[in-house]
Design an enzyme around this catalytic site. Structure first.
Site, PDB file in Angstrom:
ATOM      1  N   ASP A  33      32.635 -41.771 -44.685  1.00  0.00           N
ATOM      2  CA  ASP A  33      31.271 -41.844 -45.231  1.00  0.00           C
ATOM      3  C   ASP A  33      30.628 -40.464 -45.244  1.00  0.00           C
ATOM      4  O   ASP A  33      30.959 -39.616 -44.430  1.00  0.00           O
ATOM      5  CB  ASP A  33      30.409 -42.812 -44.401  1.00  0.00           C
ATOM      6  CG  ASP A  33      29.347 -43.497 -45.254  1.00  0.00           C
ATOM      7  OD1 ASP A  33      28.403 -42.806 -45.663  1.00  0.00           O
ATOM      8  OD2 ASP A  33      29.475 -44.704 -45.534  1.00  0.00           O
ATOM      9  N   ASP A  58      32.612 -36.528 -47.879  1.00  0.00           N
ATOM     10  CA  ASP A  58      32.078 -36.871 -49.190  1.00  0.00           C
ATOM     11  C   ASP A  58      33.289 -37.014 -50.100  1.00  0.00           C
ATOM     12  O   ASP A  58      34.000 -36.024 -50.336  1.00  0.00           O
ATOM     13  CB  ASP A  58      31.136 -35.752 -49.665  1.00  0.00           C
ATOM     14  CG  ASP A  58      30.543 -36.056 -51.028  1.00  0.00           C
ATOM     15  OD1 ASP A  58      31.133 -36.862 -51.776  1.00  0.00           O
ATOM     16  OD2 ASP A  58      29.497 -35.473 -51.354  1.00  0.00           O
ATOM     17  N   LEU A  78      34.465 -48.445 -51.277  1.00  0.00           N
ATOM     18  CA  LEU A  78      33.106 -49.003 -51.369  1.00  0.00           C
ATOM     19  C   LEU A  78      32.046 -47.916 -51.488  1.00  0.00           C
ATOM     20  O   LEU A  78      30.858 -48.213 -51.634  1.00  0.00           O
ATOM     21  CB  LEU A  78      32.810 -49.867 -50.119  1.00  0.00           C
ATOM     22  CG  LEU A  78      33.210 -51.347 -50.208  1.00  0.00           C
ATOM     23  CD1 LEU A  78      34.707 -51.517 -50.376  1.00  0.00           C
ATOM     24  CD2 LEU A  78      32.766 -52.096 -48.959  1.00  0.00           C
ATOM     25  N   THR A  97      30.329 -39.801 -57.588  1.00  0.00           N
ATOM     26  CA  THR A  97      31.049 -40.665 -56.640  1.00  0.00           C
ATOM     27  C   THR A  97      31.879 -41.712 -57.391  1.00  0.00           C
ATOM     28  O   THR A  97      33.038 -41.961 -57.047  1.00  0.00           O
ATOM     29  CB  THR A  97      30.053 -41.339 -55.667  1.00  0.00           C
ATOM     30  OG1 THR A  97      29.349 -40.306 -54.986  1.00  0.00           O
ATOM     31  CG2 THR A  97      30.753 -42.227 -54.662  1.00  0.00           C
ATOM     32  N   ARG A 111      49.399 -41.193 -53.204  1.00  0.00           N
ATOM     33  CA  ARG A 111      50.209 -40.402 -52.267  1.00  0.00           C
ATOM     34  C   ARG A 111      50.887 -41.293 -51.226  1.00  0.00           C
ATOM     35  O   ARG A 111      52.035 -41.092 -50.882  1.00  0.00           O
ATOM     36  CB  ARG A 111      49.325 -39.361 -51.568  1.00  0.00           C
ATOM     37  CG  ARG A 111      50.143 -38.475 -50.658  1.00  0.00           C
ATOM     38  CD  ARG A 111      49.363 -37.387 -49.950  1.00  0.00           C
ATOM     39  NE  ARG A 111      48.233 -36.867 -50.693  1.00  0.00           N
ATOM     40  CZ  ARG A 111      47.187 -36.271 -50.125  1.00  0.00           C
ATOM     41  NH1 ARG A 111      47.130 -36.118 -48.823  1.00  0.00           N
ATOM     42  NH2 ARG A 111      46.190 -35.817 -50.851  1.00  0.00           N
ATOM     43  N   TYR A 150      24.349 -45.596 -62.615  1.00  0.00           N
ATOM     44  CA  TYR A 150      25.124 -46.513 -61.764  1.00  0.00           C
ATOM     45  C   TYR A 150      26.079 -47.336 -62.623  1.00  0.00           C
ATOM     46  O   TYR A 150      27.278 -47.383 -62.379  1.00  0.00           O
ATOM     47  CB  TYR A 150      24.154 -47.418 -61.013  1.00  0.00           C
ATOM     48  CG  TYR A 150      24.783 -48.396 -60.055  1.00  0.00           C
ATOM     49  CD1 TYR A 150      25.427 -47.967 -58.894  1.00  0.00           C
ATOM     50  CD2 TYR A 150      24.710 -49.771 -60.289  1.00  0.00           C
ATOM     51  CE1 TYR A 150      25.973 -48.880 -57.989  1.00  0.00           C
ATOM     52  CE2 TYR A 150      25.250 -50.683 -59.387  1.00  0.00           C
ATOM     53  CZ  TYR A 150      25.886 -50.232 -58.239  1.00  0.00           C
ATOM     54  OH  TYR A 150      26.423 -51.150 -57.351  1.00  0.00           O
TER      55      TYR A 150
HETATM   56  P1  NAD Z   1      25.200 -49.024 -49.112  1.00  0.00           P
HETATM   57  O1  NAD Z   1      24.317 -48.002 -49.747  1.00  0.00           O
HETATM   58  O2  NAD Z   1      24.691 -49.725 -47.889  1.00  0.00           O
HETATM   59  O3  NAD Z   1      26.604 -48.402 -48.768  1.00  0.00           O
HETATM   60  C1  NAD Z   1      27.238 -47.411 -49.540  1.00  0.00           C
HETATM   61  C2  NAD Z   1      27.893 -46.419 -48.591  1.00  0.00           C
HETATM   62  O4  NAD Z   1      28.611 -45.432 -49.343  1.00  0.00           O
HETATM   63  C3  NAD Z   1      26.876 -45.655 -47.737  1.00  0.00           C
HETATM   64  O5  NAD Z   1      27.263 -45.686 -46.377  1.00  0.00           O
HETATM   65  C4  NAD Z   1      26.910 -44.244 -48.309  1.00  0.00           C
HETATM   66  O6  NAD Z   1      26.541 -43.255 -47.350  1.00  0.00           O
HETATM   67  C5  NAD Z   1      28.357 -44.154 -48.772  1.00  0.00           C
HETATM   68  N1  NAD Z   1      28.585 -43.135 -49.804  1.00  0.00           N
HETATM   69  C6  NAD Z   1      27.904 -42.956 -50.959  1.00  0.00           C
HETATM   70  N2  NAD Z   1      28.419 -41.921 -51.650  1.00  0.00           N
HETATM   71  C7  NAD Z   1      29.445 -41.437 -50.914  1.00  0.00           C
HETATM   72  C8  NAD Z   1      30.381 -40.373 -51.093  1.00  0.00           C
HETATM   73  N3  NAD Z   1      30.335 -39.589 -52.176  1.00  0.00           N
HETATM   74  N4  NAD Z   1      31.304 -40.148 -50.141  1.00  0.00           N
HETATM   75  C9  NAD Z   1      31.365 -40.935 -49.029  1.00  0.00           C
HETATM   76  N5  NAD Z   1      30.515 -41.952 -48.805  1.00  0.00           N
HETATM   77  C10 NAD Z   1      29.568 -42.205 -49.736  1.00  0.00           C
HETATM   78  O7  NAD Z   1      25.542 -50.095 -50.249  1.00  0.00           O
HETATM   79  P2  NAD Z   1      26.326 -51.491 -50.173  1.00  0.00           P
HETATM   80  O8  NAD Z   1      25.405 -52.554 -50.596  1.00  0.00           O
HETATM   81  O9  NAD Z   1      27.037 -51.617 -48.876  1.00  0.00           O
HETATM   82  O10 NAD Z   1      27.395 -51.298 -51.338  1.00  0.00           O
HETATM   83  C11 NAD Z   1      28.763 -50.957 -51.072  1.00  0.00           C
HETATM   84  C12 NAD Z   1      29.546 -50.983 -52.368  1.00  0.00           C
HETATM   85  O11 NAD Z   1      29.514 -52.290 -52.936  1.00  0.00           O
HETATM   86  C13 NAD Z   1      29.002 -50.027 -53.432  1.00  0.00           C
HETATM   87  O12 NAD Z   1      30.084 -49.449 -54.119  1.00  0.00           O
HETATM   88  C14 NAD Z   1      28.211 -50.944 -54.344  1.00  0.00           C
HETATM   89  O13 NAD Z   1      28.157 -50.433 -55.648  1.00  0.00           O
HETATM   90  C15 NAD Z   1      29.028 -52.227 -54.266  1.00  0.00           C
HETATM   91  N6  NAD Z   1      28.181 -53.391 -54.569  1.00  0.00           N
HETATM   92  C16 NAD Z   1      27.279 -53.873 -53.655  1.00  0.00           C
HETATM   93  C17 NAD Z   1      26.479 -54.961 -53.991  1.00  0.00           C
HETATM   94  C18 NAD Z   1      25.487 -55.553 -53.020  1.00  0.00           C
HETATM   95  O14 NAD Z   1      24.766 -56.485 -53.400  1.00  0.00           O
HETATM   96  N7  NAD Z   1      25.392 -55.118 -51.786  1.00  0.00           N
HETATM   97  C19 NAD Z   1      26.590 -55.555 -55.268  1.00  0.00           C
HETATM   98  C20 NAD Z   1      27.498 -55.016 -56.177  1.00  0.00           C
HETATM   99  C21 NAD Z   1      28.308 -53.948 -55.818  1.00  0.00           C
END
Ligand code: NAD
Ligand code: UDP
Length: 315
Positions: A33, A58, A78, A97, A111, A150
């Protein structure tokens, strides 16, 4: 030997719950993360867990610069800002991202010949003209509106994942996730459930955007994580919807939150954000047939399970 999984976005809402579930299933987990929207507290209970390692990385930076995590058997990708408030604040980071970051995660899977599951989204359907949404529907997305950072990052990521599957034989999966909620969904990240719950618990007005007639379907987090795990163990490469099939209006959502919290907060109305989808509902026939999966937890039950977490925040 334990299956070694790598979870990008592990400090986020879904990532931290998925990590807990994988550890409970006997996996060892490398959490990755950059803490752009995720928080340490979501993983604080794992500091003494020997099967869990956290890498602050990142994913837009090439892995070599961060140090190789070593062999991994499966990658759950994720990482991405997910709340409209976050991705509108981090538009370029969100695009990077979804594109470059996802490519780095796919290169790692290539890999190590690891399985790969990408967290895609119902946003791929945009403001859908077909209802409920089946996986075959191509969507109705504004490619230049504010939400496009997004939506298009996620659509590009799906294309990238399919290309790595088709041309590099990476063993990929695409989960199209619909609105999910529960503890650890950050109280200030602006999504509707944390907003309504915090407002109700603090006795503040609930802010409905628009007239409240727009619809969503809300899946409790443990159901969603079960779906992700089952999909990771299936060999289906085309997208699979994961979400609760019960559709409700945002007005009903506000009223249910008031009932469950026992709050006497008023409901107020504010402007609807640009391109806010009018309706959303997953057709989950594919997940039911392929994975034997469907959500088991009702909205009321899920909200009750979330209360303690938000009460602690509401003070
Ligand atoms: P969240 O914001 O709580 O978690 C996302 C995490 O990704 C965070 O911890 C953030 O710090 C990390 N992150 C972001 N960019 C990064 C990068 N470049 N490198 C490393 N880490 C990075 O959101 P969430 O609700 O837990 O969503 C998780 C995933 O599920 C996302 O990809 C989101 O698009 C997808 N999603 C979630 C929902 C929902 O309702 N929660 C719905 C559809 C899709
Ligand atoms: N919404 C609302 N009040 C809020 C936050 C959100 O009425 O305080 C609405 C928002 O306009 C959208 C729905 O609730 O119609 C779901 O919003 P969210 O940001 O949770 O997720 P989305 O599905 O839009 O990505």
């Amino acid at each position: 030997m334990a299956i070694r999984a790598l979870v990008t976005g592990a400090a986020g809402f879904l990532g931290s719950h998925l990590t807990d579930r994988l550890l409970a299933e006997g996996y060892s987990v490398v959490g990755v993360d950059n803490f752009s929207t995720g928080v340490w507290q979501n993983l604080a209970h794992l500091t003494r867990e020997p099967r869990f390692t956290l890498l602050e990385w990142d994913i837009c930076e090439p892995m070599e610069r961060r140090g190789d995590p070593g062999r991994v058997d499966f990658i759950f990708n994720l990482a991405s800002p997910a709340s409209p408030q976050d991705y509108l604040r981090l538009p370029l980071e969100t695009l990077r991202t979804g594109s470059l970051g996802t490519q780095h995660a796919l290169d790692l899977a290539l890999r190590y010949e690891a399985g790969f599951l990408h967290a895609s989204t119902s946003e791929c359907y945009g403001d859908p003209l077909e209802h409920p949404q089946k996986e075959e529907y191509w969507g109705h997305v504004n490619p230049v509106g504010p939400r496009s950072v997004y939506d298009e990052a996620k659509r590009y990521a799906e294309a990238l994942v399919m290309a790595y599957h088709r041309t590099r034989s990476v063993d990929t999966r695409l989960a199209r996730i619909f609105n999910t909620y529960g503890p650890r969904l950050h109280p200030t990240d602006g999504r509707v459930m944390p907003n309504f719950l915090m407002q109700a618990l603090r006795g503040e007005p609930l802010t409905i955007y628009g007239d409240g007639s727009q619809t969503r379907c809300f899946c409790y987090v443990s159901d969603l994580v079960e779906g992700l795990l089952r999909l990771s163990r299936a060999s289906e490469h085309t997208p699979v919807n994961l979400g609760h099939p019960r559709e409700i209006t945002i007005q009903e959502c506000a009223e249910t939150v008031l009932e469950v919290t026992g709050s006497h907060s008023e409901i107020t109305f504010a402007a609807l954000p640009e391109d806010d989808p009018t309706r959303r509902c997953p057709d989950i026939t594919k997940a039911r047939t392929l994975l034997g999966w469907e959500p088991a937890i009702s909205l009321r039950d899920g909200l009750e399970r979330s209360l303690e977490f938000y009460r602690n925040w509401a003070g």
